[in-house]
Design an enzyme around this catalytic site. Structure first.
Site, PDB file in Angstrom:
ATOM      1  N   GLU A 176      34.306  14.925 -38.738  1.00 38.29           N
ATOM      2  CA  GLU A 176      33.008  15.116 -38.076  1.00 38.29           C
ATOM      3  C   GLU A 176      32.598  13.901 -37.253  1.00 38.29           C
ATOM      4  O   GLU A 176      31.787  14.029 -36.317  1.00 38.29           O
ATOM      5  CB  GLU A 176      31.915  15.442 -39.105  1.00 38.29           C
ATOM      6  N   TRP A 228      41.158   6.613 -45.587  1.00 41.52           N
ATOM      7  CA  TRP A 228      39.741   6.748 -45.930  1.00 41.52           C
ATOM      8  C   TRP A 228      39.498   6.449 -47.402  1.00 41.52           C
ATOM      9  O   TRP A 228      40.348   6.689 -48.252  1.00 41.52           O
ATOM     10  CB  TRP A 228      39.253   8.142 -45.586  1.00 41.52           C
ATOM     11  N   ASP A 244      27.826  17.070 -46.891  1.00 42.41           N
ATOM     12  CA  ASP A 244      27.417  15.763 -46.356  1.00 42.41           C
ATOM     13  C   ASP A 244      27.454  15.730 -44.832  1.00 42.41           C
ATOM     14  O   ASP A 244      27.850  14.747 -44.220  1.00 42.41           O
ATOM     15  CB  ASP A 244      28.246  14.627 -46.958  1.00 42.41           C
TER      16      ASP A 244
END
Length: 266
Positions: free
Chosen positions: A140, A52, A170
């Protein structure tokens, strides 16, 4: 003269629909294949497990937008590559030192962060995630899918926010308490708790735990079952079961991002 309504509208401003060819080869960290209306979206870095960073963050935000605008997509499967879904778990000390940026930098990143989740939730066909291994960064995303399948090797953690020096604002502050329950969700976010696949199922994050080699076949089996429903049943069902999520996200995501930005720009 009256318009000929039997003709398809020309693609352009009046018809912003996207086609697979427009985005299939556009992204460095995402590959796509589609069969019988089922779109398989695979996250990767150089053909291996996704690492990521800003690149995947921006690409996923744009990819979800294209997927939602492509009417040929009837069901979506999201999965990863190799032995991990997304990583790596960052070093907390290094993470805290790195998480300082100016208001202009945060404004750009915060904009992408908001659209990342709102674009995913704007996809109006059922979504299935096949979590092939540990999802330690942005867990998520698979959890937001309507059906969540996990390999026995999978794990779930929010490793990059609170324990890494960031306000968990977020969207994780919305998703995990909703999926796990308020107390479990807050504990998960504030301690950096890592749940294996079976624990994640017990906590409400996962629907099925499968052997690694059975994971994708099961995702495709379920996708084909969903595909048996008429198209508008599928699309309107997706809207119905995600409306609560969208309302919560629309109300609380900007607030969470504002708090995260206040902390990161101090």
């Amino acid at each position: 003269a009256e318009a000929n309504h039997t003709e398809k509208p020309a693609r352009g401003i009046a018809n912003p629909m996207t086609m697979l060819a427009d985005y299939q080869d556009k992204f460095k960290h995402i590959s796509f294949r589609r069969e019988d209306g089922i779109l398989e979206m695979t996250l990767h870095t150089d053909g291996g497990p996704l690492r990521w960073g800003f690149g995947p963050h921006e690409e996923c935000e744009e990819a979800f937008l294209h997927i939602g605008r492509d009417r040929e997509n009837q069901v979506v499967i999201m999965t990863g590559t190799g032995e991990e879904f997304s990583g790596p778990a960052p070093d907390p000390k290094a993470n805290m030192e790195a998480h300082h940026m100016g208001p202009k930098e945060w404004a750009e990143l915060g904009w992408t962060a908001k659209n990342l989740l709102t674009n995913l939730l704007a996809i109006d066909v059922p979504m299935i995630s096949a979590v092939n291994g540990p999802a330690l960064r942005h867990a998520e995303l698979p959890v937001l899918c309507d059906i969540v399948l996990a390999s026995e090797t999978a794990a779930f953690q929010d490793s990059a926010h609170f324990v890494g020096g960031l306000v968990p604002g977020d969207g994780v502050h919305v998703i995990f308490p909703l999926a796990m329950g308020l107390n479990r969700g807050r504990y998960f976010l504030l301690t950096g708790q890592r749940l294996d696949a079976h624990q994640a199922k017990e906590h409400g994050l996962v629907n099925e735990v499968l052997a690694p080699d059975a994971l994708l076949p099961r995702a495709w089996e379920l996708a084909r079952t969903v595909l048996q429903q008429p198209e508008m049943n599928r699309r309107y069902a997706r809207l119905a079961v995600t409306e609560h999520l969208r309302r919560q996200m629309n109300e609380l995501l900007p607030y969470g991002l504002a708090l995260e930005g206040l902390a990161i720009t101090q």
